[in-house]
Design a protein around this motif. Structure first.
Motif, PDB file in Angstrom:
ATOM      1  N   VAL A   1      14.842 -16.845 -27.822  1.00  0.00           N
ATOM      2  CA  VAL A   1      14.312 -15.613 -28.388  1.00  0.00           C
ATOM      3  C   VAL A   1      12.792 -15.734 -28.380  1.00  0.00           C
ATOM      4  O   VAL A   1      12.246 -16.760 -28.770  1.00  0.00           O
ATOM      5  N   GLN A   2      12.114 -14.685 -27.942  1.00  0.00           N
ATOM      6  CA  GLN A   2      10.661 -14.718 -27.803  1.00  0.00           C
ATOM      7  C   GLN A   2      10.029 -13.532 -28.522  1.00  0.00           C
ATOM      8  O   GLN A   2      10.523 -12.412 -28.457  1.00  0.00           O
ATOM      9  N   ALA A   3       8.911 -13.802 -29.219  1.00  0.00           N
ATOM     10  CA  ALA A   3       8.119 -12.745 -29.848  1.00  0.00           C
ATOM     11  C   ALA A   3       6.662 -12.991 -29.482  1.00  0.00           C
ATOM     12  O   ALA A   3       6.185 -14.129 -29.537  1.00  0.00           O
ATOM     13  N   ASN A   4       5.957 -11.937 -29.088  1.00  0.00           N
ATOM     14  CA  ASN A   4       4.566 -12.045 -28.635  1.00  0.00           C
ATOM     15  C   ASN A   4       3.668 -11.093 -29.404  1.00  0.00           C
ATOM     16  O   ASN A   4       4.101 -10.027 -29.828  1.00  0.00           O
ATOM     17  N   ALA A   5       2.412 -11.485 -29.489  1.00  0.00           N
ATOM     18  CA  ALA A   5       1.369 -10.595 -29.988  1.00  0.00           C
ATOM     19  C   ALA A   5       0.094 -10.942 -29.234  1.00  0.00           C
ATOM     20  O   ALA A   5      -0.311 -12.107 -29.199  1.00  0.00           O
TER      21      ALA A   5
END
Length: 186
Positions: free
Chosen positions: A173-177
């Motif tokens: 699972v990946q989350a970016n900002a």
């Protein structure tokens, strides 16, 4: 007595046999037993996809909120390190994810928005590759990319095998900002 080719069957045994084959009381249980396993696999697979969606949404929110401290300069002015940032992200997981070795964080100051790396850090063997990961929140007006990854072990690998993007029936699972820091510190 009847001769059926298999021997002589008495009328009483014949009546018992006909009564047994005509009895339909357990047919629903038998039919349910035949359908239950595929039905439950389908339901559990669907639940796992829903759980992955919820986890992805929670991670996106946690990364956005924790990254705000970097964007506004609070992290830099308060001497945040990677562990402090990890704690800030983990506080927003609402107890759904463990902040152990499955959570990976990469924070980098970039030369421009086009330099942001959004590739999955998975090697050819399907294992997580954190080579090049660092914690650099940058300074005022710097462009910063925050990437957070979590290795989720699939609960129903048979039904959710197409979801697995890592070895061992795992889903990354990946989350970016990616943002430009505010002109803090003036």
């Amino acid at each position: 007595m009847f001769n059926t080719g298999l021997g002589i069957i008495t009328p009483r045994l014949m009546r018992t046999w006909h009564a047994y084959t005509a009895d339909r009381r357990g047919i629903a249980a038998v039919e349910f037993a035949m359908v239950a396993a595929p039905f439950f696999l389908l339901i559990f697979g669907l639940l796992e996809v829903c759980i992955l969606f919820v986890i992805s949404t929670i991670m996106e929110h946690a990364v956005a909120e924790a990254s705000r401290q970097i964007r506004t300069g609070q992290a830099q002015e308060n001497g945040f390190n990677e562990q402090n940032f990890r704690t800030s992200v983990c506080e927003r997981f609402m107890g759904m994810l463990d902040c152990d070795a499955k959570l990976h964080i990469d924070v980098k100051a970039l030369s421009g928005f086009s330099a942001a790396n959004i590739d999955m850090p998975i090697d050819n063997d399907g294992k997580f590759d954190d080579n090049g990961f660092s914690y650099d929140p940058g300074g005022p007006n710097d462009i910063v990319a925050v990437r957070v990854f979590y290795e989720w072990s699939l609960m129903t690998p048979f039904m959710t095998a197409p979801l697995a993007n890592m070895a061992g029936s795992k889903y990354l699972v990946q989350a970016n900002a990616v943002f430009r820091n505010e002109p803090f510190g003036d």
